[in-house]
Design an enzyme around this catalytic site. Structure first.
Site: not given
Ligand code: 5GP
Length: 367
Positions: A26, A134, A189, A191-192, A223, A246, A292, A294, A312
């Site tokens: 590895r 976004a 997030c 959004t969905r 993400g 995350g 997040g 937003s 939000s």
């Molecule tokens: P993770 O690695 O945490 O799954 O995703 C990180 C990504 O989530 C970030 O780079 C960004 O694109 C997205 N993100 C961060 N904050 C927010 C938020 O408040 N709303 C939404 N829709 N996406 C977010």
């Protein structure tokens, strides 16, 4: 109304098929990838993992990421003074983030010219620029990307977010070297849930990388990766780079203080003499706040509260404190090396070529 009936997949819908391999160790696995960018014509070799421009986009994070030859998208709420106090070695692993505001772009130009004056950069194109909003689907956004490219011909530029191939192509043709892909998969997030809009991230990766590679550019898959295995799947689905928030939360290097609270365990305490029930044992639990960008939390922390027309689309949660981020990085890099030996890939670059995905109905592991 149109219904597309073809199933789109997420990381949890697939597994990588193991294959006969001649790899012996590895250790020989090559984590670095060399990129030559389409518009800025830069060549660089990095381990293509970027810490997201959320509370994981800090200079403390960049100190550790620099040692691992990885990148950090510094979040846009750092003041110019923060930038001026950084070491040159750290700056090489930082990416500057702006949204679509003229004021942020003006601040970026000031910071770059001061860093040049301080001799920390030779040229403004020594620093990557991430134009991050976004919803990257508006004409205003591609016009903005075009304008920034015209004014910064040699800067490595990442722009997003989108999740479909035609918009990836549009942003590349507007001047992006890399398009950031992901609408709705993020750990913080909503959004969905709030809008019903999104695209399963593995399919988005396969389709968008194909579109980008056809134009000699690339994607940053952004993400939705929650385990090292998801990252191995992302590179197997031809992501050029990945952006992660995350998984790096809860670490020392994430912005924000370590908080603690007393929680009850399920260990029963009894009086040693009488055996009488005394209650449940308590322990101290450490945690950090993860949010997040937003979310109402972020808007209140960094701006002047939510604008009333804007819902939000991010959440705030408490995540366990997990110590130094290097442990998480080691886990990820170890997972990638091991995935390479399973699928017969000598390095990240070969993942796409070597991978066969199996569609599965259930993964039996818990992390
Ligand atoms: P993770 O690695 O945490 O799954 O995703 C990180 C990504 O989530 C970030 O780079 C960004 O694109 C997205 N993100 C961060 N904050 C927010 C938020 O408040 N709303 C939404 N829709 N996406 C977010």
């Amino acid at each position: 109304m149109i219904l597309e009936n073809e199933v789109r997949l997420d990381f949890s819908d697939v597994l990588l098929k193991p294959k006969r391999s001649t790899l012996t160790s590895r250790k020989d696995f090559k984590l670095e990838r060399t990129f030559k960018t389409k518009w800025s014509s830069k060549t660089f070799e990095i381990v293509p993992i970027i810490s997201a421009n959320m509370s994981t986009g800090t200079f403390q994070m960049a100190q550790v990421f620099a040692k691992n030859n990885m990148m950090v998208a510094i979040h846009k709420f750092h003041s110019p003074q923060h930038w001026y106090s950084q070491d040159i070695k750290i700056l090489r692993h930082c990416c500057y983030t702006i949204g679509m505001s003229t004021q942020e772009y003006e601040t970026y130009k000031t910071v770059m010219s001061n860093l040049i004056q301080q001799k920390k950069l030779k040229d403004k194109s020594d620093m990557w620029l991430c134009i991050d909003i976004a919803n990257g689907y508006t004409k205003r956004f591609s016009d903005f990307v075009k304008l920034i490219r015209e004014q910064n011909p040699n800067t490595v530029m990442i722009a997003g977010n989108v999740c479909t191939s035609e918009m990836v192509q549009e942003l590349i043709l507007a001047g992006a070297d890399f398009v950031k892909v992901g609408i709705g998969p993020g750990s913080a997030c909503t959004t969905r849930l709030k809008t019903g809009v999104g695209y399963p991230q593995l399919s988005a990766c396969i389709e968008c990388s194909d579109a980008a590679h056809g134009l000699d550019a690339g994607i940053v898959l952004d993400g939705g990766m929650t385990t090292p295995g998801d990252i191995a799947k992302a590179f197997s689905a031809n992501a050029d780079m990945v952006m992660i928030g995350g998984m790096f939360s809860g670490t020392d290097e994430q912005d924000g203080e370590i908080k603690q609270r007393i929680v009850q365990t399920n260990i029963v305490l009894k009086d040693p003499k009488t055996n009488a029930y005394l209650g449940l044992e308590e322990k101290v639990e450490k945690y950090k706040v993860w949010y997040g960008m937003s979310s109402e939390h972020a808007q209140a922390k960094h701006m002047t509260g939510m604008k009333s027309y804007r819902t939000s689309e991010g959440r705030m949660e408490e995540v366990p404190y997990i110590g130094p981020v290097q442990n998480v990085i080691d886990d990820i890099l170890g997972g990638l090396r091991s995935a390479g030996t399973y699928i017969g890939a000598r390095g990240l670059k070969q993942f796409g070529k070597c991978a066969t995905f199996l569609r599965v109905t259930k993964q039996h592991n818990r992390f």
